[in-house]
Enzyme design. Structure first.
Site, PDB file in Angstrom:
ATOM      1  N   THR A  14       0.466  -1.425   0.285  1.00 35.33           N
ATOM      2  CA  THR A  14       0.420  -0.203  -0.052  1.00 35.33           C
ATOM      3  C   THR A  14       1.034   1.554   0.360  1.00 35.33           C
ATOM      4  O   THR A  14       2.392   1.060   0.030  1.00 35.33           O
ATOM      5  CB  THR A  14      -0.439   0.126   1.441  1.00 35.33           C
ATOM      6  OG1 THR A  14      -2.398   0.288   0.640  1.00 35.33           O
ATOM      7  CG2 THR A  14      -1.078   1.296   2.511  1.00 35.33           C
ATOM      8  N   LYS A  46      -7.780  -0.355   1.941  1.00 34.34           N
ATOM      9  CA  LYS A  46      -7.190   0.026   2.747  1.00 34.34           C
ATOM     10  C   LYS A  46      -7.523   1.558   3.673  1.00 34.34           C
ATOM     11  O   LYS A  46      -6.903   1.834   4.006  1.00 34.34           O
ATOM     12  CB  LYS A  46      -5.069   0.545   2.529  1.00 34.34           C
ATOM     13  CG  LYS A  46      -4.805  -0.829   1.949  1.00 34.34           C
ATOM     14  CD  LYS A  46      -3.805  -1.237   1.219  1.00 34.34           C
ATOM     15  CE  LYS A  46      -3.441  -1.620   0.341  1.00 34.34           C
ATOM     16  NZ  LYS A  46      -2.688  -1.752  -0.844  1.00 34.34           N
ATOM     17  N   GLY A  58      -6.597   5.414   7.404  1.00 36.02           N
ATOM     18  CA  GLY A  58      -6.367   4.910   6.125  1.00 36.02           C
ATOM     19  C   GLY A  58      -5.081   3.913   6.699  1.00 36.02           C
ATOM     20  O   GLY A  58      -4.395   4.750   7.608  1.00 36.02           O
ATOM     21  N   SER A 137       4.834   1.835   1.101  1.00 30.05           N
ATOM     22  CA  SER A 137       5.378   2.162   0.166  1.00 30.05           C
ATOM     23  C   SER A 137       5.744   2.971  -0.610  1.00 30.05           C
ATOM     24  O   SER A 137       6.580   3.321  -1.029  1.00 30.05           O
ATOM     25  CB  SER A 137       5.438   0.313  -0.277  1.00 30.05           C
ATOM     26  OG  SER A 137       5.661  -1.121   0.283  1.00 30.05           O
ATOM     27  N   CYS A 172       6.944   3.137  -7.625  1.00 24.48           N
ATOM     28  CA  CYS A 172       6.655   2.299  -6.431  1.00 24.48           C
ATOM     29  C   CYS A 172       6.294   1.438  -6.783  1.00 24.48           C
ATOM     30  O   CYS A 172       5.292   0.702  -7.215  1.00 24.48           O
ATOM     31  CB  CYS A 172       5.990   2.685  -5.542  1.00 24.48           C
ATOM     32  SG  CYS A 172       6.509   1.272  -4.005  1.00 24.48           S
ATOM     33  N   THR A 175       3.450  -0.504  -5.159  1.00 22.95           N
ATOM     34  CA  THR A 175       1.970   1.026  -5.326  1.00 22.95           C
ATOM     35  C   THR A 175       0.746   0.746  -6.484  1.00 22.95           C
ATOM     36  O   THR A 175       1.606   0.158  -7.654  1.00 22.95           O
ATOM     37  CB  THR A 175       1.818   2.421  -5.317  1.00 22.95           C
ATOM     38  OG1 THR A 175       2.534   2.187  -4.188  1.00 22.95           O
ATOM     39  CG2 THR A 175       1.051   3.196  -4.966  1.00 22.95           C
TER      40      THR A 175
END
Length: 185
Positions: A14, A46, A58, A137, A172, A175
């Site tokens: 996430t 999330k 979150g 992340s 990322c 993600t």
């Protein structure tokens, strides 16, 4: 156990981003959950609404740990009639001192109409100066993108969150672009 194998099955998940303006706050997150180099879920949610939908939370980190913390945080909100600051401080204090909670690996972003908070397992409750919080992340990437957008555009918070998370998803590997956004008021 051989130290080379510790954390070998590390669950990564996430990016959560919150952006606040004078009129609105938005919290968004991507949907990817990754185990090592494998995407195990692309559409995880999330982001949660708590306390009569007046608080948005979150989470990033271990999903099981996050749900344990969300449950406790929800109870704190009920105990303190939705007072976000008091609930966050009480959760952080409990998280830092309770032997069962201390090892939980998660971070929480919690917002209401007046406050945006980062809550950590080290007992920290942090309210950013600029109203931007990114965790997970891709959190640093999303935060940088959001700050640039806030400073250089007239986009509203949900649009900033959307664009910043899209940027994080391009950079990322943990993600993705399955983005969910919640706003207050």
């Amino acid at each position: 156990m051989d130290s080379r194998h510790e954390g070998a099955d590390r669950l990564r998940s996430t990016t959560i981003l919150s952006v606040r303006s004078a009129q609105q706050v938005a919290v968004g997150g991507d949907g990817q959950v990754t185990l090592n180099e494998t995407v195990v879920k692309a559409t995880a949610s999330k982001i949660r609404r708590l306390h009569q939908d007046k608080v948005i939370v979150g989470f990033a980190g271990s999903a099981g740990d996050a749900f344990a913390l969300l449950d406790r945080f929800s109870r704190k909100l009920e105990s303190f009639q939705g007072n976000l600051l008091r609930s966050a401080h009480e959760l952080a204090k409990e998280w830092r001192t309770d032997k069962m909670l201390r090892p939980l690996q998660s971070l929480l972003v919690a917002v209401d109409e007046g406050h945006s908070l980062l809550i950590t397992g080290n007992g920290e409750v942090i309210e950013p100066d600029d109203g931007v919080i990114g965790i997970g992340s891709g959190g640093p990437i999303a935060t940088a993108a959001a700050r640039a957008l806030v400073q250089n555009t007239d986009l509203d918070p949900p649009s900033v969150v959307q664009k910043a998370l899209e940027i994080a998803a391009q950079i990322c590997v943990y993600t993705n672009d399955q983005i969910r956004i919640e706003t207050l008021p």
